[in-house]
Design a protein around this motif. Structure first.
Motif, PDB file in Angstrom:
ATOM      1  N   LEU A 178     -27.721  -8.284  26.923  1.00  0.00           N
ATOM      2  CA  LEU A 178     -27.829  -9.097  28.171  1.00  0.00           C
ATOM      3  C   LEU A 178     -27.173 -10.599  27.987  1.00  0.00           C
ATOM      4  CD1 LEU A 178     -28.795  -9.839  30.807  1.00  0.00           C
ATOM      5  CD2 LEU A 178     -30.964 -10.704  29.621  1.00  0.00           C
ATOM      6  N   LEU A 179     -26.035 -10.853  28.859  1.00  0.00           N
ATOM      7  CA  LEU A 179     -25.267 -11.894  28.745  1.00  0.00           C
ATOM      8  C   LEU A 179     -25.813 -12.801  29.858  1.00  0.00           C
ATOM      9  CD1 LEU A 179     -23.110 -13.973  27.738  1.00  0.00           C
ATOM     10  CD2 LEU A 179     -21.490 -12.743  29.174  1.00  0.00           C
ATOM     11  N   ALA A 180     -26.689 -14.037  29.797  1.00  0.00           N
ATOM     12  CA  ALA A 180     -27.409 -14.504  30.739  1.00  0.00           C
ATOM     13  C   ALA A 180     -26.667 -15.912  31.489  1.00  0.00           C
ATOM     14  CB  ALA A 180     -28.814 -15.023  30.160  1.00  0.00           C
ATOM     15  N   SER A 181     -26.093 -16.640  30.480  1.00  0.00           N
ATOM     16  CA  SER A 181     -25.464 -17.766  31.285  1.00  0.00           C
ATOM     17  C   SER A 181     -24.636 -18.088  30.206  1.00  0.00           C
ATOM     18  CB  SER A 181     -26.443 -18.954  31.591  1.00  0.00           C
ATOM     19  OG  SER A 181     -27.229 -19.315  30.286  1.00  0.00           O
ATOM     20  N   GLY A 204     -28.541 -15.549  26.105  1.00  0.00           N
ATOM     21  CA  GLY A 204     -28.752 -14.066  26.318  1.00  0.00           C
ATOM     22  C   GLY A 204     -29.686 -13.493  25.645  1.00  0.00           C
ATOM     23  N   ASP A 205     -29.784 -12.260  25.605  1.00  0.00           N
ATOM     24  CA  ASP A 205     -30.986 -11.465  24.873  1.00  0.00           C
ATOM     25  C   ASP A 205     -30.422 -10.309  23.997  1.00  0.00           C
ATOM     26  OD1 ASP A 205     -33.414 -10.944  23.934  1.00  0.00           O
ATOM     27  OD2 ASP A 205     -33.960  -9.368  25.767  1.00  0.00           O
ATOM     28  N   TYR A 246     -22.217  -3.919  23.758  1.00  0.00           N
ATOM     29  CA  TYR A 246     -21.488  -4.473  24.729  1.00  0.00           C
ATOM     30  C   TYR A 246     -22.445  -5.033  25.899  1.00  0.00           C
ATOM     31  CZ  TYR A 246     -22.662  -0.460  27.576  1.00  0.00           C
ATOM     32  OH  TYR A 246     -22.853   0.807  28.037  1.00  0.00           O
ATOM     33  N   SER A 247     -21.802  -6.220  26.531  1.00  0.00           N
ATOM     34  CA  SER A 247     -22.915  -6.898  27.542  1.00  0.00           C
ATOM     35  C   SER A 247     -22.172  -6.932  29.107  1.00  0.00           C
ATOM     36  CB  SER A 247     -23.220  -8.525  27.166  1.00  0.00           C
ATOM     37  OG  SER A 247     -21.830  -9.027  26.980  1.00  0.00           O
ATOM     38  N   ASN A 248     -23.044  -7.229  29.842  1.00  0.00           N
ATOM     39  CA  ASN A 248     -22.401  -7.472  30.959  1.00  0.00           C
ATOM     40  C   ASN A 248     -21.457  -8.780  31.058  1.00  0.00           C
ATOM     41  OD1 ASN A 248     -24.989  -8.898  30.465  1.00  0.00           O
ATOM     42  ND2 ASN A 248     -24.467 -10.097  32.705  1.00  0.00           N
ATOM     43  N   THR A 249     -20.889  -8.823  32.416  1.00  0.00           N
ATOM     44  CA  THR A 249     -19.707  -9.851  32.484  1.00  0.00           C
ATOM     45  C   THR A 249     -20.099 -11.064  33.377  1.00  0.00           C
ATOM     46  OG1 THR A 249     -17.927  -8.059  32.410  1.00  0.00           O
ATOM     47  CG2 THR A 249     -17.215 -10.083  33.210  1.00  0.00           C
TER      48      THR A 249
END
Length: 305
Positions: free
Chosen positions: A125-128, A147-148, A200-203
Motif C-alpha cells: 500500500l502506497l498511502a501518501s 504506506g503499509d 508492487y504498490s498502487n500509483t
C-alpha cells in the motif's frame, strides 16, 4: 266500310302495287322452302328393320371398307413416334447500363463490451507522498513516502525512473529526488516495486507546478560613469515604470543580480530559481531604444579632446 272506286287512276295504281307485292312474297316463300333447281326434292326414306341390298361396285372404283377394316388398318398404321426435344439456344438478354447490382448493406456489428475483470489488490500500500506538490526547476529534495507492508527490497519508480529508497520501517520510506526529474512542469507517476516484480504498490501522482516568474518588462538601461547601471522596468499589471539596480528586491521575492544591455537577471529568494528577462521595446516609447548615455561634462576642462 268505305268502298274503293277502281275507276280512278290513283286507285288502280295502288291495286296493281298490292298485287305485285303479293306475287313477290309468294316467290320468296317458294324459293326459301322449295328452291328453283331442276331436280325434284328426294322423298324421305322410312326406316326398315332389314337393310336394303347395296348396288354392285362400279368398275374402276375401290370397294367401300367396313368399320372393322378401318379399325384393323388404323391399328397397323399407328406406330410409336420417337421425338427428341432440344431446347432452342438462348440469346444473351440485352443489358441495361443504368441497372446494376447493389450488394445488401453489411450488418452493423455492435461491439460487445467485455465484462471488466477485477484488478487484484496490490500487496503493498502506497498511502501518501510528502511533499505532494513541488515547483519545477528547483533543486534536489527528499520525498517522504508512507504506506503499509513496506520492505527494504522496494524501490521508488518515478515515471519509470527507479531510485533507491531508504527503509525507515514497514510504514515509511524516503528517497532523494534529483532536480532533473522535476525540470519540467507536469504530473509524475510514483509507484513502489521490487526488482523481481513480485512486490508492487498502487500509483500516486506527484504534481510539478510552473514556478512564479517576474511580472516585469525590461525596457531600458541607464549607465553612469562609474558603471552603476540602472534598469528601467515596467510592471505588466499596472504599467508603472520602475528603476532598479543590482541587489534590489522586486515583487517581494525577485532580487536583481545582473543588469546588461541585452538582459536582466533575477533570482527567486524563496525557490532559488534564476530568471532572465531580455531587453525589449514593448514599453514606453520614451525609453526605447536606450543606450549608455555619454557622461555629463561638468567643466570645460573635463571636456574630452
Amino acid at each position: 266500310m268505305q268502298r274503293v272506286d277502281i275507276s280512278k287512276p290513283g286507285e288502280q295504281k295502288k291495286l296493281i302495287a298490292a298485287v305485285a307485292l303479293g306475287v313477290v312474297a309468294l316467290l320468296f316463300l317458294y324459293w326459301t322452302f322449295v328452291g328453283f333447281g331442276t331436280s325434284s326434292p328426294k322423298p324421305r326414306s322410312s326406316a326398315s328393320p332389314t337393310p336394303s341390298p347395296r348396288p354392285a361396285a362400279v368398275a374402276n372404283q375401290p370397294a367401300t371398307q367396313t368399320p372393322l377394316d378401318l379399325k384393323s388398318d388404323l391399328g397397323n398404321t399407328l406406330q410409336p413416334v420417337s421425338w427428341h426435344w432440344t431446347s432452342p439456344p438462348l440469346t444473351e438478354p440485352k443489358r441495361n447500363i443504368f441497372v446494376y447490382y447493389e450488394p445488401p448493406p453489411r450488418p452493423v456489428v455492435i461491439p460487445s463490451t467485455p465484462t471488466p475483470t477485477p484488478t487484484p489488490t496490490p500487496p503493498v500500500l502506497l498511502a501518501s507522498l510528502s511533499p505532494s506538490n513541488v515547483y519545477a526547476r528547483t533543486g534536489d529534495f527528499t520525498l517522504e513516502i508512507t504506506g503499509d507492508k513496506l520492505t527494504p527490497a522496494l524501490r521508488v519508480s518515478i515515471d519509470g525512473r527507479e531510485l533507491p529508497a531508504k527503509f525507515a520501517g514497514p510504514q515509511q520510506l524516503s528517497v532523494s529526488v534529483p532536480a532533473s526529474v522535476i525540470a519540467v512542469a507536469g504530473q509524475r507517476q510514483v509507484v513502489l516495486r521490487s526488482a523481481d516484480g513480485s512486490l508492487y504498490s498502487n500509483t500516486l501522482s506527484l504534481s510539478v507546478a510552473q514556478p512564479p516568474t517576474p511580472n516585469f518588462t525590461y525596457i531600458g538601461i541607464i549607465g553612469t560613469q562609474r558603471h552603476v547601471d540602472t534598469a528601467i522596468l515596467q510592471d505588466r499589471s499596472s504599467r508603472e515604470i520602475i528603476n532598479a539596480q543590482r541587489g534590489d528586491v522586486l515583487g517581494g521575492r525577485f532580487r536583481v543580480t545582473s543588469i546588461a544591455d541585452k538582459e536582466i537577471v533575477f533570482v527567486d529568494t524563496n525557490l532559488k530559481i534564476r530568471h532572465s528577462l531580455p531587453l525589449t521595446s514593448d514599453g514606453e516609447k520614451t525609453y526605447s531604444p536606450l543606450q549608455r548615455p555619454t557622461p555629463k561634462v561638468e567643466t570645460e576642462d573635463d571636456e574630452p579632446l
